[in-house]
Design a protein around this motif. Structure first.
Motif, short mmCIF file in Angstrom:
data_model
loop_
_atom_site.label_atom_id
_atom_site.label_comp_id
_atom_site.label_asym_id
_atom_site.label_seq_id
_atom_site.Cartn_x
_atom_site.Cartn_y
_atom_site.Cartn_z
N ARG A 90 29.49 22.80 30.33
CA ARG A 90 30.92 22.86 29.99
C ARG A 90 31.31 24.16 29.31
O ARG A 90 32.50 24.48 29.23
N LYS A 91 30.33 24.89 28.79
CA LYS A 91 30.61 26.16 28.12
C LYS A 91 30.37 27.36 29.04
O LYS A 91 30.25 28.49 28.58
N SER A 92 30.32 27.11 30.34
CA SER A 92 30.13 28.20 31.29
C SER A 92 31.46 28.86 31.64
O SER A 92 32.54 28.29 31.45
N LEU A 93 31.37 30.05 32.18
CA LEU A 93 32.53 30.81 32.68
C LEU A 93 32.27 31.17 34.13
O LEU A 93 31.17 31.62 34.47
N LEU A 94 33.28 30.98 34.97
CA LEU A 94 33.20 31.42 36.37
C LEU A 94 34.19 32.55 36.58
O LEU A 94 35.40 32.39 36.36
N ILE A 95 33.70 33.70 37.02
CA ILE A 95 34.54 34.85 37.36
C ILE A 95 34.64 34.91 38.88
O ILE A 95 33.63 34.96 39.58
N THR A 96 35.85 34.88 39.41
CA THR A 96 36.04 35.00 40.85
C THR A 96 36.36 36.44 41.19
O THR A 96 37.28 37.03 40.62
N LEU A 97 35.62 37.01 42.11
CA LEU A 97 35.79 38.40 42.51
C LEU A 97 35.99 38.43 44.02
O LEU A 97 35.03 38.39 44.79
N GLY A 98 37.24 38.45 44.45
CA GLY A 98 37.49 38.42 45.89
C GLY A 98 38.95 38.20 46.21
O GLY A 98 39.83 38.29 45.35
N GLY A 99 39.20 37.88 47.47
CA GLY A 99 40.55 37.64 47.93
C GLY A 99 41.01 36.22 47.66
O GLY A 99 40.43 35.50 46.85
N GLY A 100 42.07 35.80 48.38
CA GLY A 100 42.68 34.51 48.12
C GLY A 100 41.74 33.33 48.32
O GLY A 100 41.84 32.32 47.62
N VAL A 101 40.84 33.43 49.29
CA VAL A 101 39.88 32.34 49.50
C VAL A 101 39.01 32.17 48.27
O VAL A 101 38.79 31.05 47.78
#
Length: 352
Positions: A90-101
């Motif tokens: 629960r203390k994790s972080l998700l970084i999204t690096l990309g386009g709309g998908v």
């Protein structure tokens, strides 16, 4: 460029934004940090990201296959399994690096994992910079039906760094331009005038104003009860066209922007019949759009299949297909019911 403050998160621009991300990571002392990419952003964008992010923390990379065809529940399950196998909690972080998908799917994955973990959006396409990564919508497709499964969830921040646009071909830049045209027609005509005059040459200014507009709209109507529906202009028919070409085995798929461009031409034509938009302005819209996008000849025998996809639009209520139409530039009407024969006429107008 100055930071834009959304309802619960900032939108940072250019190189200064990475310092804000570094501070976020240090402040929250995340247990694990994941970065979601596809094969394209891993190769073209991830090195830039690593170079700019000043942290000694270990980053755990998760890669999925690119393309709208992979924006589905099966991909989500793979990402959830990867997060679990790599020790996510629960203390994790998700970084999204990309386009709309990536930003749509990644935000959905983060919002559902253990009932929600923090995520940060770093859009790398023009389309995701001006639309998908801002506004709190996350989601995936159900088959070829666009964004049927999802929820509203806000990131901790959005980082808009236009250097990533250098990794794109012109077709992808054109795809994002459709959303800027939409903002110009429904909200701020000066954007449409800039597109007419310079296309997408002054890209920084176009991006910043587009994000500003979307933020203003979302702040007033975060759950799409009224005003936010204007952001669907061109999308009702456009999504149906996009889904049809994505599903068709003998036709080349369209980008999101190419389909929305067709949708805006058709919905402008509907506006001239049902509302007060002059046919001269419809012609201006059509001419401007076709100066950017290649003409796609939509076969008459395909009209009925496209109409079938319309019946599954997520904005439909009680079986009624709802359109956003224009009385004039910057003057819209939402929840318009359009007869089927007029939808067909609008496709014929596009073809003409």
């Amino acid at each position: 460029m100055k930071t834009i403050q959304a309802v619960s998160y900032p939108v940072h621009f250019q190189e200064e934004s990475y310092a804000a991300l570094t501070n976020l990571i240090a402040k929250n002392d995340y247990s694990t940090i994941f970065v979601l990419v596809d094969e394209n952003t891993f190769e073209a964008c991830y090195p830039r990201f690593l170079e700019k992010l000043n942290t000694s923390r270990d980053l755990k990379l998760i890669e999925i296959a690119s393309g709208e065809i992979n924006k589905n529940l099966n991909t989500c399950i793979k990402v959830w399994n990867a997060i679990t196998d790599l020790g996510g909690d629960r203390k994790s972080l998700l970084i999204t690096l990309g386009g709309g998908v990536i930003t749509d799917l990644g935000g959905f994955v983060a919002s559902c994992f253990k009932r929600g973990i923090d995520f940060v959006n770093i859009p790398t396409t023009l389309l995701s910079m001006v639309d998908a990564s801002v506004g709190g919508k996350t989601g995936i497709d159900l088959g070829v039906l666009k964004n049927q499964i999802g929820l509203f969830a806000n990131p901790q921040m959005v980082i808009v760094d236009d250097v990533y646009l250098n990794t794109l071909d012109e077709r992808e830049i054109q795809s994002g331009t459709a959303e800027i045209i939409k903002y110009g027609l429904t909200y701020d005509y000066s954007l449409f005038e800039q597109i007419k005059k310079d296309k997408y040459n002054n890209i920084n200014k176009l991006i910043f104003r587009s994000v500003e507009i979307k933020n203003e709209v979302v702040l007033e109507d975060p759950r799409e009860k009224y005003l936010r529906k204007i952001l669907n202009f061109g999308h009702t028919l456009g999504h149906a066209i996009e889904s049809f070409y994505l599903e068709s085995e003998d036709k080349k798929s369209l980008t999101h922007g190419e389909a929305i461009a067709i949708g805006m031409i058709c919905e402008s034509y509907m506006s001239s019949i049902l509302l007060n938009l002059s046919i001269e302005k419809v012609a201006e819209i059509k001419e401007t759009i076709l100066s950017i996008y290649n003409k796609i000849e939509i076969q008459k025998e395909d009209f009925s299949a496209i109409l079938d996809y319309l019946k599954h639009d997520k904005k439909n209520v009680n079986g009624q297909i709802n359109f956003v139409l224009l009385n004039d530039f910057e003057d819209y009407k939402i929840d318009c019911i359009v007869p089927e024969e007029l939808i067909i006429q609008s496709l014929e107008y596009y073809n003409s």
